[in-house]
Motif scaffolding. Structure first.
Motif, mmCIF file in Angstrom:
data_model
loop_
_atom_site.group_PDB
_atom_site.id
_atom_site.type_symbol
_atom_site.label_atom_id
_atom_site.label_comp_id
_atom_site.label_asym_id
_atom_site.label_seq_id
_atom_site.Cartn_x
_atom_site.Cartn_y
_atom_site.Cartn_z
ATOM 1 N N UNK A 144 0.806 -1.227 0.000
ATOM 2 C CA UNK A 144 0.000 0.000 0.000
ATOM 3 C C UNK A 144 0.841 1.280 0.000
ATOM 4 N N UNK A 145 1.984 1.264 0.713
ATOM 5 C CA UNK A 145 2.819 2.470 0.770
ATOM 6 C C UNK A 145 3.356 2.829 -0.616
ATOM 7 N N UNK A 146 3.815 1.831 -1.370
ATOM 8 C CA UNK A 146 4.365 2.128 -2.693
ATOM 9 C C UNK A 146 3.273 2.639 -3.630
ATOM 10 N N UNK A 147 2.046 2.166 -3.451
ATOM 11 C CA UNK A 147 0.956 2.691 -4.275
ATOM 12 C C UNK A 147 0.732 4.167 -3.966
ATOM 13 N N UNK A 148 0.764 4.509 -2.690
ATOM 14 C CA UNK A 148 0.567 5.905 -2.293
ATOM 15 C C UNK A 148 1.709 6.776 -2.793
ATOM 16 N N UNK A 149 2.950 6.299 -2.629
ATOM 17 C CA UNK A 149 4.124 7.107 -2.978
ATOM 18 C C UNK A 149 4.335 7.199 -4.492
ATOM 19 N N UNK A 190 -0.158 11.357 -9.536
ATOM 20 C CA UNK A 190 -1.428 12.069 -9.427
ATOM 21 C C UNK A 190 -1.297 13.422 -8.741
ATOM 22 N N UNK A 191 -0.533 13.464 -7.632
ATOM 23 C CA UNK A 191 -0.460 14.698 -6.837
ATOM 24 C C UNK A 191 0.664 15.608 -7.323
ATOM 25 N N UNK A 192 1.918 15.107 -7.261
ATOM 26 C CA UNK A 192 3.062 15.937 -7.657
ATOM 27 C C UNK A 192 3.161 16.088 -9.174
ATOM 28 N N UNK A 193 2.581 15.146 -9.904
ATOM 29 C CA UNK A 193 2.621 15.142 -11.372
ATOM 30 C C UNK A 193 4.049 15.155 -11.911
ATOM 31 N N UNK A 194 4.943 14.458 -11.182
ATOM 32 C CA UNK A 194 6.311 14.296 -11.653
ATOM 33 C C UNK A 194 6.366 13.391 -12.879
ATOM 34 N N UNK A 197 2.378 5.821 -15.825
ATOM 35 C CA UNK A 197 3.774 5.439 -16.036
ATOM 36 C C UNK A 197 4.078 4.115 -15.357
ATOM 37 N N UNK A 198 3.535 3.933 -14.151
ATOM 38 C CA UNK A 198 3.756 2.691 -13.410
ATOM 39 C C UNK A 198 2.471 1.880 -13.305
ATOM 40 N N UNK A 199 2.648 0.566 -13.305
ATOM 41 C CA UNK A 199 1.553 -0.370 -13.065
ATOM 42 C C UNK A 199 1.854 -1.054 -11.734
ATOM 43 N N UNK A 200 1.117 -0.668 -10.698
ATOM 44 C CA UNK A 200 1.403 -1.159 -9.343
ATOM 45 C C UNK A 200 1.386 -2.680 -9.276
ATOM 46 N N UNK A 201 0.548 -3.325 -10.066
ATOM 47 C CA UNK A 201 0.454 -4.785 -10.022
ATOM 48 C C UNK A 201 1.740 -5.455 -10.495
ATOM 49 N N UNK A 202 2.598 -4.709 -11.219
ATOM 50 C CA UNK A 202 3.856 -5.270 -11.710
ATOM 51 C C UNK A 202 5.031 -4.983 -10.778
ATOM 52 N N UNK A 227 14.601 0.018 5.645
ATOM 53 C CA UNK A 227 13.353 0.442 4.999
ATOM 54 C C UNK A 227 13.398 0.140 3.501
ATOM 55 N N UNK A 228 12.819 -1.000 3.121
ATOM 56 C CA UNK A 228 12.708 -1.383 1.716
ATOM 57 C C UNK A 228 11.251 -1.293 1.262
ATOM 58 N N UNK A 229 10.483 -0.433 1.898
ATOM 59 C CA UNK A 229 9.040 -0.419 1.706
ATOM 60 C C UNK A 229 8.589 0.167 0.376
#
Length: 246
Positions: A169-174, A181-185, A190-195, A234-236
């Motif tokens: 969940x943390x990596x999805x948020x970050x 979505x937020x910072x629009x960097x 660009x990323x697929x969280x499931x992968x 911290x490898x989260x």
């Protein structure tokens, strides 16, 4: 004979669309520019330790042949060349290569950039002392086959540095909500969280590929100092590994 490939055309198209942005520190690759000093600190220390090189001396990586797979615009290839290595930068997105070539030429660096894949390089029996495999494995269609090709690209005793994103969940948020979505960097999608791949999953994939994982560290973003640092605990979210071909 056509070599099988793990390239995902949808993923390649994403980075093709951003090719001109590679060397803009405030553009679409701003997160990588921010992360690069942390990545380079880890990479250079691992290579120096394994090959007994003194980073305080001129051209400490002279005599080493390094592959930067998924090189993009050359953000890692160029520092490796400056440290004296013979560098091949490979990328599946054809538009990245002229961007990388032009910047290297402007920087007075000789780097062998190629539009190719890990599988094709392995089939051609190319061999390297070091493979840099940074933020690529989460974009391929078959991580196991891809990492097996990377194993085949290493000389016996060779070293691979591989970084990716943890899946939780943390990596999805970050990485998704925060960076896209937020910072629009980065552009949305660009990323697929499931992968994303957990550290234990990556270690298992590396071992199955015939590699010996010897180290892993987290790369942690500090919003207060607006900087990245390495962490043993911290490898989260972002993390990096070193493995060897025995």
């Amino acid at each position: 004979m056509t070599t099988q490939t793990t390239i995902d055309p949808t993923e390649v198209a994403k980075f093709e669309a951003m090719a001109a942005e590679w060397w803009n520190p405030n553009g679409k690759f701003k997160p990588l520019h921010m992360l690069n000093p942390c990545r380079l600190d880890y990479i250079t220390r691992q290579i120096a330790a394994e090959f007994d090189r003194d980073l305080t001396r001129p051209d400490p990586f002279k005599g080493l042949r390094i592959l930067d797979i998924g090189c993009g615009g050359g953000l890692l290839s160029e520092p490796m060349a400056r440290l004296g290595a013979t560098v091949v930068g490979a990328d599946a997105a054809p538009r990245n290569i002229p961007v990388a070539q032009l910047h290297a030429e402007q920087s007075g660096l000789t780097i062998d950039y190629r539009h190719t894949t890990a599988e094709d390089l392995a089939a051609a029996e190319e061999r390297f002392d070091v493979v840099l495999n940074m933020e690529v494995v989460e974009h391929v269609s078959d991580p196991q086959a891809y990492l097996t090709a990377c194993h085949d690209l290493l000389k016996p005793g060779g070293l691979m540095v591989c970084s990716t994103l943890n899946r939780n969940p943390k990596s999805f948020v970050m990485a998704i909500i925060g960076a896209e979505w937020v910072m629009r960097w980065l552009p949305k999608g660009t990323h697929d969280w499931s992968k994303f791949i957990t550290p234990d999953e990556l270690y298992a994939l590396l071992r199955t590929a015939g590699l010996d994982p010897v180290d892993r560290k987290g790369m942690v973003f500090n919003p207060a100092s607006w900087s990245w640092s390495l962490s043993s605990r911290d490898l989260s979210c972002n993390y990096v590994t070193t493995s060897l071909r025995r």
